[in-house]
Design a protein around this motif. Structure first.
Motif, PDB file in Angstrom:
ATOM      1  N   PRO A  62     -29.587  -1.296 -19.693  1.00 35.08           N
ATOM      2  CA  PRO A  62     -28.881   0.027 -19.727  1.00 35.08           C
ATOM      3  C   PRO A  62     -28.187   0.436 -18.528  1.00 35.08           C
ATOM      4  N   PRO A  63     -27.002   0.903 -18.162  1.00 41.31           N
ATOM      5  CA  PRO A  63     -26.792   1.362 -17.099  1.00 41.31           C
ATOM      6  C   PRO A  63     -27.721   2.690 -16.423  1.00 41.31           C
ATOM      7  N   ILE A  64     -28.250   3.529 -17.306  1.00 42.08           N
ATOM      8  CA  ILE A  64     -28.927   4.440 -17.149  1.00 42.08           C
ATOM      9  C   ILE A  64     -30.226   3.977 -16.284  1.00 42.08           C
ATOM     10  N   ILE A  65     -30.677   3.125 -17.083  1.00 42.05           N
ATOM     11  CA  ILE A  65     -31.775   2.765 -16.418  1.00 42.05           C
ATOM     12  C   ILE A  65     -31.919   1.766 -15.050  1.00 42.05           C
ATOM     13  N   ALA A  66     -30.677   0.761 -15.341  1.00 43.76           N
ATOM     14  CA  ALA A  66     -30.758   0.074 -14.019  1.00 43.76           C
ATOM     15  C   ALA A  66     -30.322   1.059 -12.779  1.00 43.76           C
ATOM     16  N   THR A  67     -29.521   1.992 -12.942  1.00 44.45           N
ATOM     17  CA  THR A  67     -29.122   2.778 -11.717  1.00 44.45           C
ATOM     18  C   THR A  67     -30.254   3.656 -11.277  1.00 44.45           C
ATOM     19  N   LEU A  68     -31.043   3.846 -12.211  1.00 47.52           N
ATOM     20  CA  LEU A  68     -32.280   5.022 -12.051  1.00 47.52           C
ATOM     21  C   LEU A  68     -33.411   3.840 -11.264  1.00 47.52           C
ATOM     22  N   ALA A  69     -33.611   2.808 -11.648  1.00 53.16           N
ATOM     23  CA  ALA A  69     -34.743   1.948 -11.314  1.00 53.16           C
ATOM     24  C   ALA A  69     -33.972   1.546  -9.632  1.00 53.16           C
ATOM     25  N   ALA A  70     -32.730   1.165  -9.553  1.00 50.57           N
ATOM     26  CA  ALA A  70     -32.366   0.719  -8.252  1.00 50.57           C
ATOM     27  C   ALA A  70     -32.221   1.961  -7.296  1.00 50.57           C
ATOM     28  N   SER A  71     -31.860   3.291  -7.755  1.00 43.92           N
ATOM     29  CA  SER A  71     -31.978   4.190  -6.896  1.00 43.92           C
ATOM     30  C   SER A  71     -33.387   4.614  -5.998  1.00 43.92           C
ATOM     31  N   LEU A  72     -34.351   4.277  -6.783  1.00 41.21           N
ATOM     32  CA  LEU A  72     -35.838   4.453  -6.272  1.00 41.21           C
ATOM     33  C   LEU A  72     -35.842   3.452  -5.155  1.00 41.21           C
ATOM     34  N   VAL A  73     -35.234   2.058  -5.342  1.00 44.56           N
ATOM     35  CA  VAL A  73     -35.224   1.210  -4.178  1.00 44.56           C
ATOM     36  C   VAL A  73     -34.408   1.748  -3.050  1.00 44.56           C
ATOM     37  N   TYR A  74     -33.258   2.249  -3.293  1.00 44.50           N
ATOM     38  CA  TYR A  74     -32.356   2.555  -2.269  1.00 44.50           C
ATOM     39  C   TYR A  74     -32.985   3.911  -1.374  1.00 44.50           C
TER      40      TYR A  74
END
Lengths: 314, 312
Positions: B118-130
């Protein structure tokens, strides 16, 4: 193997947690003790409660962006009013739960998008928290402190609390009749309405439950930290969403798992400890948490392939 | 008049105007120009990220980009580091920022499409990496932007802040793209009914990919400008823009259910968010009361805008 995992959705979160726990014990054998385990999972208790709160909202196909601010507010009330004037404190906490229920009813009645209303409410909760406790401080009520730091025989308090939370939420939402109807609202609100249930009251109930678990999360947090501030739990908003998803819940269709949600919260907490045992540079700690989240979800995709062709749309 | 009232974006502009007038009432009209100038400067950053968030939200329920703050921080950090305060490197820095945006947007969409998150989870997890990459590359150093860039970001032309002009140009470009280009029609069609759009031959996944790239590039450009504006990148510079980006979109009258975007409203919402805080400030409210009132006003506007709008 794949069939096994897709039949028992709880298996994958459980296996992820077990693998992470084994890896942690391997890295740092001294954690394999009563106090070690308690330290590892201590802060998971409020996160688990906040995750259950988020799950109650996701159960009716909404999402709550104010969980963090709400838990912070509950923590501030606990550390001040509940400690100084218990009767007033209980009344305020009860009215917070009622406010959540009203919010659910209003969202349903006016057909408002929950994501926006909860976003606005996060400002309101944050403001009230600052109003009650302008500077960090306060104190935990003694009974709460001794409850959270008690040492039951054999099994650490953090584990006992997690099991109790999971069991209560499971009984309430999966086993009880009203819980099944609540999940039905997420599955198909119209058919629940046609069957004669007042959907507005059910939504208010779901939000009220979320408010109750949010208040408990704030209380548990104060019991552990012995003081509070207005921003103490802001990160819980994202943690709770991640926890529900890690535990096998979904954004739509009322597909949620209380036991999974608690396991998801434990996994997220453990991931942070595990990474610090890896002697990973602190720079990469948050990033690695994101990576763990992605890996677990990737594993879920491998084992429980769903035939959704829209891919990713929720 | 009735057509004007039925425009969903009118409410955000009315609210912004109301907040402006109420502030002026207190000062008897003194400082009107300064207030408007400040609102345009600070509103520009919220408007730029809001425009990106608007396109993502238009894609339909569940589409939200939670990585905007992290992308802003990362692009600001890397761009300023690349420029190293050396004069003449401004465009190179902008190139780095856009590359960060393209990279982050591509990674977000890869998680959404390939892993079906789900985009919410994908962008949330990726934002931690960024965020981690930003922390690692920042090392607590505060690199100053090149002189000319800092002057541009804080300067004005024709009495309007340069950053606001950038925001206005971007808004017009996006408005034209949404209203007049085939891609914009595809985006709206996908947001209204993804399945129907696909069956009608719209390359739905391509539209989603472009949208997720666009939001990250806009966030990266906003981060680049904000870092230049405030004399250097900091690790929490994007923080407030997570809620802000969603708030300005919704206050601006874009339907949260998707398939219906609203460019003028985003600017109205961005101005309003700044003006309401400065209004409450000048009336001398404390931080707590200010937050409570801000939240109540947001909810009030959403209620007014959604009940006035004709229901389908």
């Amino acid at each position: 193997m794949r069939r096994l995992f897709s039949k028992y959705r709880i298996l994958l979160p459980l296996v992820s947690l077990a693998l992470l726990l084994v890896a942690t014990f391997y890295m740092q054998p001294r954690t394999m003790s009563y106090f070690g385990v308690n330290l590892l999972f201590n802060l998971a208790v409020p996160i688990a409660l906040a995750t259950i709160a988020q799950m109650c909202i996701m159960m009716v196909e909404d999402i709550d962006l104010s969980v963090g601010a709400f838990v912070s507010l509950a923590a501030c009330v606990t550390a001040t009013l509940l400690n100084d004037q218990p009767a007033l404190g209980v009344a305020v906490l009860a009215s917070l739960v009622a406010a959540y229920a009203v919010m659910g009813a209003v969202i349903h009645r006016l057909e408002l998008p929950a994501i926006v209303v909860t976003l606005g409410m996060s400002f309101v909760w944050g403001g009230l928290a600052l109003f009650i406790l302008p500077t960090p401080g306060g104190a935990s009520p003694g009974w709460l402190r001794s409850l959270m730091t008690s040492t039951p025989p054999m099994v650490p308090m953090a584990v006992v609390a997690s099991v109790v939370i999971a069991a209560v939420a499971h009984l309430l939402i999966i086993r009880s009749g009203i819980g099944t109807v609540l999940r039905g609202v997420g599955g198909n609100a119209r058919s629940v309405a046609r069957a004669g249930w007042p959907v507005i009251r059910l939504k208010a109930l779901a939000y009220g439950l979320a408010g109750l678990f949010g208040v408990l999360a704030g209380m548990a947090l104060v019991g552990l930290t012995t003081s509070a501030d207005a921003n103490i739990a802001l990160r819980y908003t994202l943690l709770s969403i991640a926890g529900v998803i890690l535990g096998g819940g979904e954004f739509t269709g009322g597909k949620i798992s209380p036991v999974g949600a608690v396991i998801g919260a434990l996994t997220l907490t453990l991931a942070a400890s595990f990474l610090s045992f890896l002697r990973l540079s602190p720079d990469w700690q948050i990033g690695a948490q994101g990576a763990i989240l992605i890996i677990v979800l990737m594993a879920r995709l491998l084992f429980t392939r769903r035939n959704t062709r829209d891919g990713g749309g929720i | 008049m009735s057509t004007l009232v039925s425009r969903p974006w009118i409410w955000s502009w009315l609210a912004a105007g109301g907040a402006f007038l109420l502030t002026m009432l207190l000062t008897d009209g003194r400082g009107a120009g300064e207030l408007a100038y400040a609102a345009l400067s600070f509103g520009a950053f919220a408007a730029i990220v809001g425009l990106g968030q608007m396109m993502v939200i238009t894609l339909g329920p569940g589409n939200v980009d939670l990585s905007i703050p992290a992308v802003m921080t990362l692009s600001g950090t890397l761009a300023l580091k690349a420029m190293g305060s050396v004069p003449g490197t401004e465009l190179w820095g902008l190139g780095v920022a856009v590359a960060v945006g393209l990279g982050a947007g591509g990674a977000n969409f890869a998680l959404i499409y390939l892993l079906r998150l789900p985009p919410i989870i994908a962008t949330l997890a990726a934002s931690l990496v960024y965020q981690s990459v930003a922390i690692w590359s920042n090392r607590g150093l505060r690199v100053r932007p090149p002189e000319a860039l800092a002057d541009f970001a804080t300067g004005r032309a024709l009495g309007i802040p340069n950053v606001a002009l950038v925001g206005l140009v971007l808004a017009v470009v996006i408005w034209v793209a949404l209203e007049r280009s085939i891609w914009g029609r595809w985006l709206l069609a996908s947001g209204q009914n993804m399945r129907a759009a696909r069956l009608a031959g719209v390359p739905v996944q391509m539209v989603r990919a472009v949208t997720y790239l666009a939001v990250s590039v806009l966030a990266a450009v906003a981060g680049y400008l904000l870092a230049s504006f405030s004399g250097g990148a900091s690790l929490n510079m994007g923080q407030e823009y997570l809620l802000m980006s969603i708030a300005v979109v919704v206050i601006g009258g874009t339907s949260i259910a998707g398939g219906n975007s609203n460019v003028p409203g985003v600017w109205g919402g961005a101005l309003f968010m700044f003006l309401v805080v400065s209004m409450l400030n000048s009336y001398g409210f404390g931080a707590g009361v200010r937050l409570v009132l801000t939240g109540s006003i947001i909810i009030g506007i959403v209620i007014v805008a959604s009940t006035r709008r004709a229901r389908p």
